[in-house]
Design a protein around this motif. Structure first.
Motif, PDB file in Angstrom:
ATOM      1  N   MET A   1      -8.505 -88.967 -97.770  1.00 12.09           N
ATOM      2  CA  MET A   1      -9.428 -90.013 -97.361  1.00 12.09           C
ATOM      3  C   MET A   1     -10.752 -89.371 -96.974  1.00 12.09           C
ATOM      4  N   SER A   2     -11.832 -89.989 -97.418  1.00 15.70           N
ATOM      5  CA  SER A   2     -13.127 -89.420 -97.073  1.00 15.70           C
ATOM      6  C   SER A   2     -13.756 -90.195 -95.920  1.00 15.70           C
ATOM      7  N   THR A   3     -14.546 -89.479 -95.164  1.00 13.65           N
ATOM      8  CA  THR A   3     -15.235 -90.052 -94.021  1.00 13.65           C
ATOM      9  C   THR A   3     -16.580 -90.588 -94.487  1.00 13.65           C
ATOM     10  N   SER A   4     -16.903 -91.825 -94.133  1.00 10.87           N
ATOM     11  CA  SER A   4     -18.220 -92.345 -94.484  1.00 10.87           C
ATOM     12  C   SER A   4     -19.209 -91.969 -93.387  1.00 10.87           C
ATOM     13  N   LEU A   5     -20.392 -91.570 -93.809  1.00 17.36           N
ATOM     14  CA  LEU A   5     -21.471 -91.213 -92.888  1.00 17.36           C
ATOM     15  C   LEU A   5     -22.534 -92.289 -92.942  1.00 17.36           C
ATOM     16  N   THR A   6     -22.924 -92.788 -91.768  1.00 14.10           N
ATOM     17  CA  THR A   6     -24.025 -93.733 -91.696  1.00 14.10           C
ATOM     18  C   THR A   6     -25.037 -93.204 -90.689  1.00 14.10           C
ATOM     19  N   PHE A   7     -26.262 -93.635 -90.850  1.00 13.07           N
ATOM     20  CA  PHE A   7     -27.367 -93.188 -90.002  1.00 13.07           C
ATOM     21  C   PHE A   7     -28.086 -94.416 -89.493  1.00 13.07           C
ATOM     22  N   VAL A   8     -28.197 -94.531 -88.171  1.00  8.90           N
ATOM     23  CA  VAL A   8     -28.901 -95.661 -87.574  1.00  8.90           C
ATOM     24  C   VAL A   8     -29.857 -95.150 -86.507  1.00  8.90           C
ATOM     25  N   GLN A   9     -30.952 -95.846 -86.374  1.00 10.50           N
ATOM     26  CA  GLN A   9     -31.860 -95.548 -85.273  1.00 10.50           C
ATOM     27  C   GLN A   9     -31.545 -96.532 -84.173  1.00 10.50           C
ATOM     28  N   LEU A 119     -22.243 -90.334 -83.128  1.00  7.03           N
ATOM     29  CA  LEU A 119     -22.717 -88.989 -82.779  1.00  7.03           C
ATOM     30  C   LEU A 119     -24.220 -88.982 -82.548  1.00  7.03           C
ATOM     31  N   PRO A 120     -24.684 -88.275 -81.514  1.00  3.41           N
ATOM     32  CA  PRO A 120     -26.126 -88.093 -81.318  1.00  3.41           C
ATOM     33  C   PRO A 120     -26.598 -86.821 -82.026  1.00  3.41           C
ATOM     34  N   ALA A 121     -27.882 -86.561 -81.934  1.00  2.00           N
ATOM     35  CA  ALA A 121     -28.473 -85.323 -82.448  1.00  2.00           C
ATOM     36  C   ALA A 121     -28.353 -84.264 -81.356  1.00  2.00           C
ATOM     37  N   VAL A 152     -18.299 -91.914 -89.418  1.00  2.00           N
ATOM     38  CA  VAL A 152     -19.134 -91.183 -88.475  1.00  2.00           C
ATOM     39  C   VAL A 152     -20.506 -91.816 -88.546  1.00  2.00           C
ATOM     40  N   ARG A 153     -20.958 -92.301 -87.418  1.00  2.00           N
ATOM     41  CA  ARG A 153     -22.261 -92.961 -87.324  1.00  2.00           C
ATOM     42  C   ARG A 153     -23.182 -92.059 -86.514  1.00  2.00           C
ATOM     43  N   PHE A 154     -24.158 -91.480 -87.183  1.00  4.44           N
ATOM     44  CA  PHE A 154     -25.171 -90.709 -86.465  1.00  4.44           C
ATOM     45  C   PHE A 154     -26.164 -91.706 -85.874  1.00  4.44           C
ATOM     46  N   VAL A 155     -26.284 -91.703 -84.562  1.00  2.96           N
ATOM     47  CA  VAL A 155     -27.169 -92.635 -83.873  1.00  2.96           C
ATOM     48  C   VAL A 155     -28.346 -91.831 -83.334  1.00  2.96           C
ATOM     49  N   LEU A 156     -29.518 -92.050 -83.928  1.00  2.00           N
ATOM     50  CA  LEU A 156     -30.707 -91.267 -83.637  1.00  2.00           C
ATOM     51  C   LEU A 156     -31.700 -92.103 -82.847  1.00  2.00           C
ATOM     52  N   PHE A 165     -32.175 -86.827 -90.161  1.00  2.00           N
ATOM     53  CA  PHE A 165     -30.747 -86.993 -90.439  1.00  2.00           C
ATOM     54  C   PHE A 165     -30.532 -87.807 -91.698  1.00  2.00           C
ATOM     55  N   ALA A 166     -31.278 -88.885 -91.871  1.00  2.00           N
ATOM     56  CA  ALA A 166     -31.105 -89.731 -93.060  1.00  2.00           C
ATOM     57  C   ALA A 166     -31.415 -88.935 -94.333  1.00  2.00           C
TER      58      ALA A 166
END
Length: 170
Positions: A1-9, A119-121, A152-156, A165-166
Motif C-alpha cells: 500500500m502506498s502512502t498519499s502525500l498532500t500539501f496544505v497551507q 506533519l509540519p516543516a 501524510v498531510r504536510f501542513v505548512l 514542500f509542494a
C-alpha cells in the motif's frame, strides 16, 4: 500500500487527523512556533502527559531525531507525536537527524494505528533549517518510509514553506 502525500497551507492545530506531529523542543514542555500552538490549543492534558514522560523515561529530555506520543487533548486529532528536530549547522551535516524525525514520527504513528498524519516543516523555524532543503529531506524520507499510514498531510504555515514542500510533490 502506498502512502498519499498532500500539501496544505494552514494551521496544523486545525487538522482532523489521527495524529498531529509536533516540532517539539527536547524539554517536551512547550515552546514557540508549532510547539506552542499545539500546547495552547490542545490544552493542559498534553502538557500533563509530557511532564509524566519527563518524569519516567525522558529525564534529560527527548533526544533529537526521536519521537514519542501523547494525547491530543482538545485538538481534532487522537494523538500528538512529539519529535525534536536538529538545529541547522553550517559546519556539520545533520540531515540524518532531520530525516529521523520523520521516520520516527511515522514509526510511532504505526504503533498507534494512525492512518492519517499531519506533519509540519520540522526545524525550519527557530532551528533555522533552510526550507528548500528541509522540504527535500522531509518528502524524500516520507516517500521512502515503510509505513501503514495512508495519508501524510504536510501542513505548512506560510507561502514560502508551502511552495517549497509542494514543489517536492511534483
Amino acid at each position: 500500500m502506498s502512502t498519499s502525500l498532500t500539501f496544505v497551507q494552514g494551521d496544523i492545530t486545525e487538522q482532523a487527523v489521527d495524529a498531529v506531529v509536533n516540532a517539539a523542543n527536547s524539554s517536551l514542555l512547550g515552546g514557540g512556533g508549532v510547539d506552542g500552538a499545539i500546547h495552547r490549543r490542545g490544552g493542559p492534558e498534553i502538557l500533563a502527559e509530557c511532564r509524566a514522560l519527563r518524569d519516567s523515561r525522558y529525564g534529560r529530555g527527548l533526544p533529537t531525531g526521536q519521537a514519542v506520543a501523547t494525547t491530543a487533548g482538545r485538538l481534532p486529532a487522537r494523538w500528538v507525536i512529539h519529535t525534536v528536530g536538529p538545529v541547522h549547522s553550517d559546519s556539520e551535516d545533520r540531515s540524518d537527524l532531520l530525516a529521523s524525525c520523520y521516520r520516527e514520527a511515522l514509526r510511532v504513528a504505526d504503533e498507534l494505528g494512525a492512518r492519517t498524519v499531519a506533519l509540519p516543516a520540522i526545524s525550519t523555524g527557530v532551528y533555522r533549517w533552510p526550507v528548500d532543503d528541509a522540504a527535500r529531506i522531509a518528502v524524500e524520507t516520507v516517500r521512502d518510509a515503510d509505513t501503514a499510514v495512508e495519508e501524510v498531510r504536510f501542513v505548512l504555515f506560510d507561502d514560502r514553506a508551502y511552495a517549497a514542500f509542494a514543489a517536492q510533490g511534483d
